[in-house]
Design a protein around this motif. Sequence first.
Motif, PDB file in Angstrom:
ATOM      1  N   LYS A   1      -1.900  -0.777   2.805  1.00  0.00           N
ATOM      2  CA  LYS A   1      -3.502  -0.395   3.646  1.00  0.00           C
ATOM      3  C   LYS A   1      -4.146  -1.109   2.583  1.00  0.00           C
ATOM      4  N   THR A   2      -4.666  -1.050   1.775  1.00  0.00           N
ATOM      5  CA  THR A   2      -6.137  -1.883   1.576  1.00  0.00           C
ATOM      6  C   THR A   2      -5.787  -3.370   1.277  1.00  0.00           C
ATOM      7  N   GLN A   3      -4.339  -3.620   1.837  1.00  0.00           N
ATOM      8  CA  GLN A   3      -3.993  -5.505   2.012  1.00  0.00           C
ATOM      9  C   GLN A   3      -4.470  -5.358   3.805  1.00  0.00           C
TER      10      GLN A   3
ATOM     11  N   GLY B   1      19.423   0.704  -0.472  1.00  0.00           N
ATOM     12  CA  GLY B   1      18.985   0.176  -1.654  1.00  0.00           C
ATOM     13  C   GLY B   1      18.078  -0.209  -2.673  1.00  0.00           C
ATOM     14  N   ASN B   2      17.270   0.844  -2.120  1.00  0.00           N
ATOM     15  CA  ASN B   2      16.612   0.956  -3.478  1.00  0.00           C
ATOM     16  C   ASN B   2      15.457   0.447  -3.355  1.00  0.00           C
ATOM     17  N   CYS B   3      14.821   0.404  -2.277  1.00  0.00           N
ATOM     18  CA  CYS B   3      13.965  -0.527  -1.201  1.00  0.00           C
ATOM     19  C   CYS B   3      12.850   0.319  -1.228  1.00  0.00           C
ATOM     20  N   TYR B   4      11.227   0.195  -1.163  1.00  0.00           N
ATOM     21  CA  TYR B   4      10.638   0.753  -0.589  1.00  0.00           C
ATOM     22  C   TYR B   4      10.178   0.246   1.092  1.00  0.00           C
ATOM     23  N   GLU B   5      10.862   0.780   2.152  1.00  0.00           N
ATOM     24  CA  GLU B   5      10.570  -0.289   3.493  1.00  0.00           C
ATOM     25  C   GLU B   5       9.402   0.559   4.022  1.00  0.00           C
ATOM     26  N   ILE B   6       8.774  -0.914   4.825  1.00  0.00           N
ATOM     27  CA  ILE B   6       7.944  -0.036   6.180  1.00  0.00           C
ATOM     28  C   ILE B   6       8.053  -0.144   7.112  1.00  0.00           C
ATOM     29  N   TYR B   7       7.398   0.771   8.487  1.00  0.00           N
ATOM     30  CA  TYR B   7       7.925   0.000   9.970  1.00  0.00           C
ATOM     31  C   TYR B   7       6.204  -0.086   9.807  1.00  0.00           C
ATOM     32  N   GLY B   8       5.513  -0.825  10.094  1.00  0.00           N
ATOM     33  CA  GLY B   8       4.355  -0.798  10.756  1.00  0.00           C
ATOM     34  C   GLY B   8       3.533  -2.232  11.496  1.00  0.00           C
ATOM     35  N   LYS B   9       2.254  -2.410  11.210  1.00  0.00           N
ATOM     36  CA  LYS B   9       1.733  -3.991  11.669  1.00  0.00           C
ATOM     37  C   LYS B   9       0.921  -4.232  10.530  1.00  0.00           C
ATOM     38  N   ASN B  10       1.525  -5.554  10.377  1.00  0.00           N
ATOM     39  CA  ASN B  10       0.464  -6.380   9.373  1.00  0.00           C
ATOM     40  C   ASN B  10      -1.102  -6.018   9.470  1.00  0.00           C
ATOM     41  N   LYS B  11      -1.790  -7.182   8.808  1.00  0.00           N
ATOM     42  CA  LYS B  11      -3.081  -7.497   9.124  1.00  0.00           C
ATOM     43  C   LYS B  11      -3.249  -8.385  10.225  1.00  0.00           C
ATOM     44  N   GLU B  12      -2.769  -9.262  10.677  1.00  0.00           N
ATOM     45  CA  GLU B  12      -2.963  -9.804  12.282  1.00  0.00           C
ATOM     46  C   GLU B  12      -2.291  -8.709  13.497  1.00  0.00           C
TER      47      GLU B  12
ATOM     48  N   TYR C   1      -2.441  -3.276   6.109  1.00  0.00           N
ATOM     49  CA  TYR C   1      -0.954  -2.902   6.700  1.00  0.00           C
ATOM     50  C   TYR C   1      -1.476  -1.677   7.108  1.00  0.00           C
ATOM     51  N   GLU C   2      -1.028  -1.341   8.171  1.00  0.00           N
ATOM     52  CA  GLU C   2      -0.552  -0.142   8.957  1.00  0.00           C
ATOM     53  C   GLU C   2       0.783   0.096   9.053  1.00  0.00           C
ATOM     54  N   ILE C   3       1.022   2.040   8.300  1.00  0.00           N
ATOM     55  CA  ILE C   3       1.861   2.204   7.825  1.00  0.00           C
ATOM     56  C   ILE C   3       2.253   3.419   8.575  1.00  0.00           C
ATOM     57  N   LYS C   4       3.785   2.485  10.208  1.00  0.00           N
ATOM     58  CA  LYS C   4       4.138   3.948  11.004  1.00  0.00           C
ATOM     59  C   LYS C   4       5.370   4.947   9.948  1.00  0.00           C
ATOM     60  N   LYS C   5       5.942   4.065   9.544  1.00  0.00           N
ATOM     61  CA  LYS C   5       6.645   4.818   9.119  1.00  0.00           C
ATOM     62  C   LYS C   5       7.130   4.462   7.208  1.00  0.00           C
ATOM     63  N   PHE C   6       7.005   4.841   6.432  1.00  0.00           N
ATOM     64  CA  PHE C   6       7.657   5.024   5.210  1.00  0.00           C
ATOM     65  C   PHE C   6       9.180   5.306   4.634  1.00  0.00           C
ATOM     66  N   LYS C   7       9.998   4.547   3.253  1.00  0.00           N
ATOM     67  CA  LYS C   7      11.139   5.066   3.578  1.00  0.00           C
ATOM     68  C   LYS C   7      11.527   4.416   2.124  1.00  0.00           C
ATOM     69  N   VAL C   8      12.372   5.077   1.594  1.00  0.00           N
ATOM     70  CA  VAL C   8      13.522   4.381   0.476  1.00  0.00           C
ATOM     71  C   VAL C   8      14.611   4.257   0.849  1.00  0.00           C
TER      72      VAL C   8
ATOM     73  N   ASN D   1       2.478   7.131  -2.965  1.00  0.00           N
ATOM     74  CA  ASN D   1       1.899   7.168  -2.449  1.00  0.00           C
ATOM     75  C   ASN D   1       0.293   6.478  -2.613  1.00  0.00           C
ATOM     76  N   ASN D   2       0.389   6.068  -3.873  1.00  0.00           N
ATOM     77  CA  ASN D   2       0.215   4.803  -4.160  1.00  0.00           C
ATOM     78  C   ASN D   2       0.399   3.583  -3.801  1.00  0.00           C
ATOM     79  N   PHE D   3       1.488   3.135  -4.033  1.00  0.00           N
ATOM     80  CA  PHE D   3       2.083   1.754  -3.269  1.00  0.00           C
ATOM     81  C   PHE D   3       1.585   1.716  -2.017  1.00  0.00           C
ATOM     82  N   GLN D   4       1.210   3.208  -1.154  1.00  0.00           N
ATOM     83  CA  GLN D   4       1.168   2.938   0.614  1.00  0.00           C
ATOM     84  C   GLN D   4      -0.476   3.095  -0.110  1.00  0.00           C
ATOM     85  N   GLU D   5      -1.711   3.132  -1.010  1.00  0.00           N
ATOM     86  CA  GLU D   5      -2.844   3.256  -0.210  1.00  0.00           C
ATOM     87  C   GLU D   5      -2.762   2.133  -0.334  1.00  0.00           C
ATOM     88  N   ALA D   6      -2.140   0.971  -1.240  1.00  0.00           N
ATOM     89  CA  ALA D   6      -2.106  -0.513  -1.900  1.00  0.00           C
ATOM     90  C   ALA D   6      -1.939  -1.264  -0.188  1.00  0.00           C
TER      91      ALA D   6
END
Length: 87
Positions: free
Chosen positions: A41-43, A55-66, A45-52, A34-39
């Motif tokens: 968002k403050t950068q 391969g032991n990664c945090y993966e997001i699908y969404g949009k960047n600041k552009e 990013y718009e997160i549509k989907k978050f998963k682990v 949760n803290n990682f996702q909030e960080a």
Amino acid sequence: MRQLLLVSLLVVSPAVLAKTECSSADKAQWQDQNNFQEALKTQGYEIKKFKVTDGNCYEIYGKNKEGKKVEIYFDPVSGKKVKEEID
């Protein structure tokens, strides 16, 4: 022609099927999801989907600041990008 197609598939398939590996660290060392996702968002990013991932990664699908669609794999310990795809 058929043989060329089969050879092409055999050469490409391992690269396509290879999973992204991010961390071998114990999950107790990972950043809080949760803290990682909030960080992110403050950068901006718009997160549509978050998963682990497997391969032991945090993966997001969404949009960047552009506003471009992104798929990004992060190391869950350091928070650094391991792989990024932008549409």
